[in-house]
Design an enzyme around this catalytic site. Sequence first.
Site, short mmCIF file in Angstrom:
data_model
loop_
_atom_site.label_atom_id
_atom_site.label_comp_id
_atom_site.label_asym_id
_atom_site.label_seq_id
_atom_site.Cartn_x
_atom_site.Cartn_y
_atom_site.Cartn_z
N HIS A 48 0.85 -1.19 0.00
CA HIS A 48 0.00 0.00 0.00
C HIS A 48 0.89 1.24 0.00
O HIS A 48 2.09 1.14 0.21
CB HIS A 48 -0.88 0.02 1.26
CG HIS A 48 -0.10 0.27 2.52
ND1 HIS A 48 0.60 -0.72 3.16
CD2 HIS A 48 0.13 1.42 3.21
CE1 HIS A 48 1.21 -0.21 4.21
NE2 HIS A 48 0.95 1.09 4.26
N HIS A 56 5.00 6.52 -1.86
CA HIS A 56 5.83 5.36 -2.18
C HIS A 56 5.17 4.11 -1.62
O HIS A 56 4.34 4.18 -0.72
CB HIS A 56 7.23 5.52 -1.59
CG HIS A 56 7.24 5.52 -0.09
ND1 HIS A 56 6.89 6.63 0.65
CD2 HIS A 56 7.50 4.53 0.81
CE1 HIS A 56 6.97 6.33 1.94
NE2 HIS A 56 7.33 5.07 2.06
#
Length: 181
Positions: free
Chosen positions: A39, A123
């Site tokens: 995630h 990220h």
Amino acid sequence: MKKRLFIGTKVRLDELDKVRKEITSFGIEGKWVEEENLHFTYRFLGDFEEEKIPPLILSLKGKLKLCRAPEVVYRGVGFFEKKGIPRVFFVRVESEGIQRIKNAVDQALLPFGYPLDKEFVPHVTLLRIKRFRRATKFKSYVHRMKDFVFGEGKVNVVTLFESKLTSQGPIYTAVEEFHLD
């Protein structure tokens, strides 16, 4: 009672086995994130009072309904350092629209005492590095992979997650999902 919460979007990435093999061949050791836990995070809330979760959900729903589902490209790899040593290895998230979602999340959190975040680097963490060797090979690999595309698509869902830490690794449970148009 408190729950450990964060707000993020689940991700599916291609070619991770190949990346894992190459990074491991450099003698780099650490904890890889399980594929089902991949995630990117808009905001980590930490311990949050359970009775405040319903108002938090309402606040997030109100702010996120103004956001459109942005296009996202998962391109290239990078790392965060601590004292000059790579500690977190990740895939970059490229999208103009992600910042609008981040801003909406931050606005929704203001009434709960969370100040605006100053820096947001979207990220997807792949590896938390515990033992690092062969810096030259690693940095060369990061450079070689700078334009590699791991996937792309739309971010249609933002999720309020509960994170339970266990000895086998974290378990993420969706508390509420916010669907974007």
